[in-house]
Write a protein that holds these residues in place. Sequence first.
Motif, PDB file in Angstrom:
ATOM      1  N   PRO A   1       0.807  -1.226   0.000  1.00 47.42           N
ATOM      2  CA  PRO A   1       0.000   0.000   0.000  1.00 47.42           C
ATOM      3  C   PRO A   1       0.842   1.279   0.000  1.00 47.42           C
ATOM      4  CG  PRO A   1      -0.932  -1.594   1.520  1.00 47.42           C
ATOM      5  CD  PRO A   1       0.389  -2.156   1.049  1.00 47.42           C
ATOM      6  N   GLU A   2       2.065   1.200   0.510  1.00 46.16           N
ATOM      7  CA  GLU A   2       2.965   2.362   0.539  1.00 46.16           C
ATOM      8  C   GLU A   2       4.005   2.298  -0.576  1.00 46.16           C
ATOM      9  OE1 GLU A   2       4.625   2.946   4.449  1.00 46.16           O
ATOM     10  OE2 GLU A   2       2.765   2.292   5.406  1.00 46.16           O
ATOM     11  N   GLU A   3       3.710   1.554  -1.646  1.00 49.40           N
ATOM     12  CA  GLU A   3       4.682   1.335  -2.719  1.00 49.40           C
ATOM     13  C   GLU A   3       5.246   2.644  -3.276  1.00 49.40           C
ATOM     14  OE1 GLU A   3       4.955  -1.166  -6.850  1.00 49.40           O
ATOM     15  OE2 GLU A   3       3.144   0.026  -6.535  1.00 49.40           O
ATOM     16  N   ALA A   4       4.384   3.600  -3.591  1.00 48.96           N
ATOM     17  CA  ALA A   4       4.856   4.842  -4.220  1.00 48.96           C
ATOM     18  C   ALA A   4       5.860   5.570  -3.330  1.00 48.96           C
ATOM     19  CB  ALA A   4       3.678   5.748  -4.570  1.00 48.96           C
ATOM     20  N   GLU A   5       5.572   5.652  -2.045  1.00 45.67           N
ATOM     21  CA  GLU A   5       6.476   6.332  -1.117  1.00 45.67           C
ATOM     22  C   GLU A   5       7.782   5.565  -0.960  1.00 45.67           C
ATOM     23  OE1 GLU A   5       8.196   8.913   1.699  1.00 45.67           O
ATOM     24  OE2 GLU A   5       6.731   9.188   0.103  1.00 45.67           O
ATOM     25  N   MET A   6       7.691   4.245  -0.875  1.00 48.58           N
ATOM     26  CA  MET A   6       8.904   3.431  -0.741  1.00 48.58           C
ATOM     27  C   MET A   6       9.777   3.562  -1.990  1.00 48.58           C
ATOM     28  SD  MET A   6       9.066   1.941   2.150  1.00 48.58           S
ATOM     29  CE  MET A   6       8.194   1.148   3.464  1.00 48.58           C
ATOM     30  N   ILE A   7       9.179   3.525  -3.164  1.00 46.25           N
ATOM     31  CA  ILE A   7       9.935   3.668  -4.418  1.00 46.25           C
ATOM     32  C   ILE A   7      10.584   5.048  -4.473  1.00 46.25           C
ATOM     33  CG2 ILE A   7       9.735   3.811  -6.944  1.00 46.25           C
ATOM     34  CD1 ILE A   7       9.530   0.944  -5.920  1.00 46.25           C
ATOM     35  N   ARG A   8       9.853   6.079  -4.059  1.00 51.41           N
ATOM     36  CA  ARG A   8      10.415   7.433  -4.036  1.00 51.41           C
ATOM     37  C   ARG A   8      11.646   7.483  -3.135  1.00 51.41           C
ATOM     38  NH1 ARG A   8      11.124  11.351  -1.015  1.00 51.41           N
ATOM     39  NH2 ARG A   8       9.921  10.579   0.737  1.00 51.41           N
ATOM     40  N   ARG A   9      11.538   6.869  -1.961  1.00 47.52           N
ATOM     41  CA  ARG A   9      12.661   6.875  -1.016  1.00 47.52           C
ATOM     42  C   ARG A   9      13.839   6.064  -1.547  1.00 47.52           C
ATOM     43  NH1 ARG A   9      10.609   5.474   4.883  1.00 47.52           N
ATOM     44  NH2 ARG A   9      12.756   6.042   5.364  1.00 47.52           N
ATOM     45  N   MET A  10      13.560   4.932  -2.188  1.00 49.95           N
ATOM     46  CA  MET A  10      14.645   4.120  -2.753  1.00 49.95           C
ATOM     47  C   MET A  10      15.310   4.841  -3.925  1.00 49.95           C
ATOM     48  SD  MET A  10      13.324   0.153  -2.507  1.00 49.95           S
ATOM     49  CE  MET A  10      12.069   0.381  -3.730  1.00 49.95           C
ATOM     50  N   ASP A  11      14.511   5.529  -4.718  1.00 48.84           N
ATOM     51  CA  ASP A  11      15.054   6.274  -5.856  1.00 48.84           C
ATOM     52  C   ASP A  11      16.037   7.354  -5.391  1.00 48.84           C
ATOM     53  OD1 ASP A  11      15.038   6.940  -8.756  1.00 48.84           O
ATOM     54  OD2 ASP A  11      14.189   8.827  -8.018  1.00 48.84           O
ATOM     55  N   ALA A  12      15.739   7.959  -4.269  1.00 48.57           N
ATOM     56  CA  ALA A  12      16.577   9.047  -3.758  1.00 48.57           C
ATOM     57  C   ALA A  12      17.963   8.566  -3.319  1.00 48.57           C
ATOM     58  CB  ALA A  12      15.874   9.742  -2.588  1.00 48.57           C
ATOM     59  N   VAL A  13      18.116   7.273  -3.016  1.00 50.70           N
ATOM     60  CA  VAL A  13      19.400   6.777  -2.507  1.00 50.70           C
ATOM     61  C   VAL A  13      20.101   5.792  -3.452  1.00 50.70           C
ATOM     62  CG1 VAL A  13      18.721   7.135  -0.100  1.00 50.70           C
ATOM     63  CG2 VAL A  13      18.315   4.902  -1.172  1.00 50.70           C
ATOM     64  N   LYS A  14      19.505   5.490  -4.597  1.00 50.78           N
ATOM     65  CA  LYS A  14      20.041   4.422  -5.452  1.00 50.78           C
ATOM     66  C   LYS A  14      21.471   4.672  -5.919  1.00 50.78           C
ATOM     67  CE  LYS A  14      17.920   6.243  -9.645  1.00 50.78           C
ATOM     68  NZ  LYS A  14      16.715   6.196 -10.448  1.00 50.78           N
ATOM     69  N   TRP A  15      21.800   5.887  -6.340  1.00 48.80           N
ATOM     70  CA  TRP A  15      23.144   6.142  -6.867  1.00 48.80           C
ATOM     71  C   TRP A  15      24.192   6.099  -5.767  1.00 48.80           C
ATOM     72  CZ3 TRP A  15      24.181   5.314 -11.636  1.00 48.80           C
ATOM     73  CH2 TRP A  15      23.186   5.479 -12.608  1.00 48.80           C
ATOM     74  N   GLN A  16      23.859   6.614  -4.591  1.00 49.50           N
ATOM     75  CA  GLN A  16      24.809   6.553  -3.477  1.00 49.50           C
ATOM     76  C   GLN A  16      25.005   5.116  -3.018  1.00 49.50           C
ATOM     77  OE1 GLN A  16      26.712   9.211  -2.350  1.00 49.50           O
ATOM     78  NE2 GLN A  16      27.835   7.474  -1.510  1.00 49.50           N
TER      79      GLN A  16
ATOM     80  N   ALA B   1      27.311   3.459  -5.508  1.00 51.04           N
ATOM     81  CA  ALA B   1      28.689   3.924  -5.322  1.00 51.04           C
ATOM     82  C   ALA B   1      29.315   3.288  -4.082  1.00 51.04           C
ATOM     83  CB  ALA B   1      28.719   5.448  -5.208  1.00 51.04           C
ATOM     84  N   ASP B   2      28.566   3.239  -2.977  1.00 53.88           N
ATOM     85  CA  ASP B   2      29.095   2.649  -1.743  1.00 53.88           C
ATOM     86  C   ASP B   2      29.353   1.153  -1.919  1.00 53.88           C
ATOM     87  OD1 ASP B   2      28.905   5.169  -0.674  1.00 53.88           O
ATOM     88  OD2 ASP B   2      27.252   4.703   0.692  1.00 53.88           O
ATOM     89  N   TRP B   3      28.432   0.463  -2.584  1.00 58.74           N
ATOM     90  CA  TRP B   3      28.625  -0.965  -2.846  1.00 58.74           C
ATOM     91  C   TRP B   3      29.876  -1.187  -3.700  1.00 58.74           C
ATOM     92  CZ3 TRP B   3      27.311  -5.694  -1.388  1.00 58.74           C
ATOM     93  CH2 TRP B   3      27.651  -6.750  -2.228  1.00 58.74           C
ATOM     94  N   THR B   4      30.029  -0.389  -4.740  1.00 59.75           N
ATOM     95  CA  THR B   4      31.168  -0.533  -5.646  1.00 59.75           C
ATOM     96  C   THR B   4      32.483  -0.329  -4.894  1.00 59.75           C
ATOM     97  OG1 THR B   4      29.815   0.178  -7.502  1.00 59.75           O
ATOM     98  CG2 THR B   4      32.198   0.352  -7.777  1.00 59.75           C
ATOM     99  N   ALA B   5      32.490   0.596  -3.977  1.00 57.80           N
ATOM    100  CA  ALA B   5      33.717   0.904  -3.235  1.00 57.80           C
ATOM    101  C   ALA B   5      34.048  -0.129  -2.161  1.00 57.80           C
ATOM    102  CB  ALA B   5      33.599   2.285  -2.597  1.00 57.80           C
ATOM    103  N   THR B   6      33.016  -0.723  -1.546  1.00 57.04           N
ATOM    104  CA  THR B   6      33.264  -1.577  -0.373  1.00 57.04           C
ATOM    105  C   THR B   6      32.850  -3.040  -0.544  1.00 57.04           C
ATOM    106  OG1 THR B   6      31.077  -1.194   0.601  1.00 57.04           O
ATOM    107  CG2 THR B   6      32.826   0.402   1.141  1.00 57.04           C
ATOM    108  N   LYS B   7      31.936  -3.321  -1.478  1.00 57.82           N
ATOM    109  CA  LYS B   7      31.312  -4.650  -1.639  1.00 57.82           C
ATOM    110  C   LYS B   7      30.647  -5.102  -0.345  1.00 57.82           C
ATOM    111  CE  LYS B   7      32.474  -4.968  -5.908  1.00 57.82           C
ATOM    112  NZ  LYS B   7      31.576  -4.425  -6.887  1.00 57.82           N
ATOM    113  N   ARG B   8      30.135  -4.149   0.406  1.00 56.61           N
ATOM    114  CA  ARG B   8      29.346  -4.392   1.621  1.00 56.61           C
ATOM    115  C   ARG B   8      27.994  -3.724   1.441  1.00 56.61           C
ATOM    116  NH1 ARG B   8      32.943  -4.987   6.751  1.00 56.61           N
ATOM    117  NH2 ARG B   8      34.872  -5.660   5.751  1.00 56.61           N
TER     118      ARG B   8
END
Length: 185
Positions: A139-154, A157-164
Amino acid sequence: MQIDRIHHVAYRCNDAKETVEWYQRMLKMDFVLAIAEDLVPSTKEPDPYMHIFLDAGGGNVLAFFELPTKPPMGRDPNTPAWVQHIAFRVKDRETLLAYKTHLQDEGLEVIGPTDHGAFHSIYFFDPNGHRLELACPDPEEAEMIRRMDAVKWQMLADWTATKRAPKHAAFLHEREFKPAPEALK
């Protein structure tokens, strides 16, 4: 240039007829097309095959190849069984739980529902050993997707740098999915 949509995805099956009947019975997919050849059109390799196509809804097509002259299919032993899967979207939680009941009544082992934040899923295997997922929107899909979209690039980048696993989207699992009381009956 832009991709319009996926035309179809294709996997291997053990038996074309069994696969068609299973997807019709278990997931209510229509059998829409069959192609059989003795020669692979793209490579010209002499190899008889049956290529079947199923309607996965919304213009999506799921296809399979039966290859009787090839060794039995196997899995990549270095990839866990949960990784490679086909996920289908269903309308809502009620439909997801109805499918779970239907699949269990047909004798399948079903995992879930699992709460992924933006959506909820159940998991099971087809007769070919392919892992399948049915997912419905939260039911909160739109808000969750919005929040995930806001952090996807960071996160990337963090995954690429640390693999954690970065914790930028930890909010997705801060709650636990609780099925409606009627689903527990």
